[in-house]
Design a protein around this motif. Structure first.
Motif: not given
Length: 192
Positions: A55-57, A61-62, A68-69
């Motif tokens: 989920l983060d990737k 999600l910071g 931005a990535n």
């Protein structure tokens, strides 16, 4: 010792190891229940680690991945780790794979599949094998580990994943029993 044999005077009485229960193997009662719930909790926690990484990737999600990535915004989930953090004898191999769209897709699919399977308690053999393979590959990307000559958390994760599958941890707080009863899984037991 039969009833006709008598111990010698002063000889110590020895208990047969066959009569002493091996608590590491034959867990019963409250301990068995507590063990099942602990294994289920570990399974869900590890599942969340894999699912959160996905989920983060995906969304940036910071936590580990800046917005931005995010993969949805054209970022690469493998470019940072494989392109910059990989070191040791396999660094060249990992650097060459960094940012490749096929590698990105395989990595993200693995994170999603392993995380979902562990949380739901389904496909534990496949999830454990895939998760162990992924974590061992991640271990090889940073050889030698920074704080130990060879051991790090990736190898521990691999061992715990295999242990969870061997102990049937998908049946407590999970859909493991229902999954195993489906016709597909009964025909293909490797999916259990």
């Amino acid at each position: 010792m039969t009833t006709t044999e008598r111990p010698e005077r002063g000889a110590r009485h020895q208990t047969s190891t066959a009569t002493v229960p091996d608590t590491a193997i034959s867990i019963t009662g409250r301990t068995a229940t507590a063990t099942r719930y602990l294994l289920a909790g570990i399974r869900i926690a590890l599942g969340w680690i894999f699912l959160w990484a996905f989920l983060d990737k995906l969304f940036g999600l910071g936590r580990g991945t800046p917005a931005a990535n995010a993969w949805l915004d054209g970022g690469s989930p493998t470019a940072g780790f494989l392109g910059k953090a990989a070191s040791g004898p396999f660094a060249g191999v990992y650097h060459s794979m960094a940012g490749n769209t096929v590698v990105d897709a395989l990595f993200m699919t693995a994170l999603l599949g392993i995380g979902t399977a562990l949380i739901l308690g389904i496909g534990m053999r496949l999830a454990a094998a895939s998760g162990a393979l992924l974590t061992v590959l991640m271990w090889t990307a940073v050889l030698p580990p920074e704080t130990n000559p060879f051991m790090d958390d990736h190898l521990i994760y691999a061992a715990v994943l295999i242990l969870l599958a061997l102990l049937g941890a998908g049946t407590t707080w999970g859909l493991g029993r229902r999954w195993a009863a489906t016709p597909l899984v009964r025909r293909n037991t490797w999916l259990t």
